[in-house]
Design a protein around this motif. Structure first.
Motif, PDB file in Angstrom:
ATOM      1  N   CYS A  86      10.494  -2.651  14.978  1.00  0.00           N
ATOM      2  CA  CYS A  86       9.516  -2.462  14.355  1.00  0.00           C
ATOM      3  C   CYS A  86       9.048  -3.670  13.572  1.00  0.00           C
ATOM      4  O   CYS A  86       8.042  -3.933  13.235  1.00  0.00           O
ATOM      5  N   GLU A 141       8.506   6.169   8.668  1.00  0.00           N
ATOM      6  CA  GLU A 141       7.630   6.214   7.324  1.00  0.00           C
ATOM      7  C   GLU A 141       6.792   7.522   7.375  1.00  0.00           C
ATOM      8  O   GLU A 141       6.688   8.223   6.302  1.00  0.00           O
ATOM      9  N   GLN A 159       6.228   0.639   9.732  1.00  0.00           N
ATOM     10  CA  GLN A 159       5.954  -0.667   9.765  1.00  0.00           C
ATOM     11  C   GLN A 159       4.999  -1.163  10.726  1.00  0.00           C
ATOM     12  O   GLN A 159       4.779  -2.067  11.357  1.00  0.00           O
ATOM     13  N   GLY A 160       3.950  -0.244  10.854  1.00  0.00           N
ATOM     14  CA  GLY A 160       2.774  -0.561  11.550  1.00  0.00           C
ATOM     15  C   GLY A 160       3.063  -0.490  13.165  1.00  0.00           C
ATOM     16  O   GLY A 160       2.350  -0.683  13.881  1.00  0.00           O
ATOM     17  N   ASP A 192      -0.377  -0.262   8.396  1.00  0.00           N
ATOM     18  CA  ASP A 192       0.550  -0.552   7.644  1.00  0.00           C
ATOM     19  C   ASP A 192      -0.654  -1.106   6.426  1.00  0.00           C
ATOM     20  O   ASP A 192       0.002  -1.918   5.563  1.00  0.00           O
ATOM     21  N   GLU A 193      -1.744  -0.637   6.250  1.00  0.00           N
ATOM     22  CA  GLU A 193      -2.574  -0.972   5.126  1.00  0.00           C
ATOM     23  C   GLU A 193      -1.895  -0.634   3.751  1.00  0.00           C
ATOM     24  O   GLU A 193      -2.224  -1.365   2.800  1.00  0.00           O
ATOM     25  N   LEU A 210       0.656  -1.688   2.695  1.00  0.00           N
ATOM     26  CA  LEU A 210       1.785  -2.703   2.396  1.00  0.00           C
ATOM     27  C   LEU A 210       0.923  -3.828   2.093  1.00  0.00           C
ATOM     28  O   LEU A 210       1.528  -4.954   1.336  1.00  0.00           O
TER      29      LEU A 210
END
Length: 175
Positions: free
Chosen positions: A62, A93, A126-127, A169-170, A172
């Protein structure tokens, strides 16, 4: 509107206490199918049914910007050594609840009530997309052919996983 195909980079993890790369039919099935669809095999590993090691590998992949999707096969059943789902959930997540539901629906058409024994799951961390598939070759074919080949194709309408990949993951990023 016609969209161009966007290949994604996919890692394949086989979870097994006994298989080697030459005996890994389910992992090879996923590799063959993802490559035939135009995607890139980014990494491939075989790990024993050990929750901490599986979760560590998932986290490492990830964190790797060269990997967009992780497909694992094996360890999704009900026996004491089946810990892949727990390892995935240690990393997620967000869980993609409908993936397991849709996989069960597909499985019922193929294996009837035996589908109740599968704990296939999907999530995001983590995207990166993560999917835990059963260890049977048939289940890997079903998951790929009936669900993933479509959702990992940017041209699939009305929506697909690829088109929202840049936004996974926006939360973050700084505002």
């Amino acid at each position: 509107m016609t969209r161009d195909f966007i290949p994604v980079r996919i890692a394949v993890l086989t979870v097994s206490d006994t298989r080697t790369l030459t005996e890994d039919r389910s992992g090879q099935t996923l590799v063959d199918r993802l490559q035939a669809a135009g995607h890139t095999l980014a990494a491939r590993e075989i790990l024993p049914d050990e929750r901490d090691r599986i979760a560590a590998q998932l986290r490492a992949w990830c964190a790797d910007p060269r990997i967009d999707v992780i497909l694992s096969t094996g360890g999704t059943g009900l026996t004491g050594r089946d810990v892949t789902v727990e390892a995935h959930r240690d990393v997620y997540e967000k869980e993609i609840d409908a993936f397991g539901t849709l996989f069960t629906h597909v499985s019922i058409a193929k294996i009837g009530t035996s589908a109740v024994q599968s704990r296939a799951t999907g999530g995001v961390a983590q995207g990166t997309y993560l999917f835990a598939l059963p260890g049977s070759t048939g289940a890997c074919k079903d998951a790929w052919d009936e669900i993933l080949v479509h959702q990992l194709d940017y041209r699939h309408m009305p929506c697909n996983f690829v088109e929202i990949m840049p936004r996974l993951d926006e939360h973050l990023r700084r505002k």
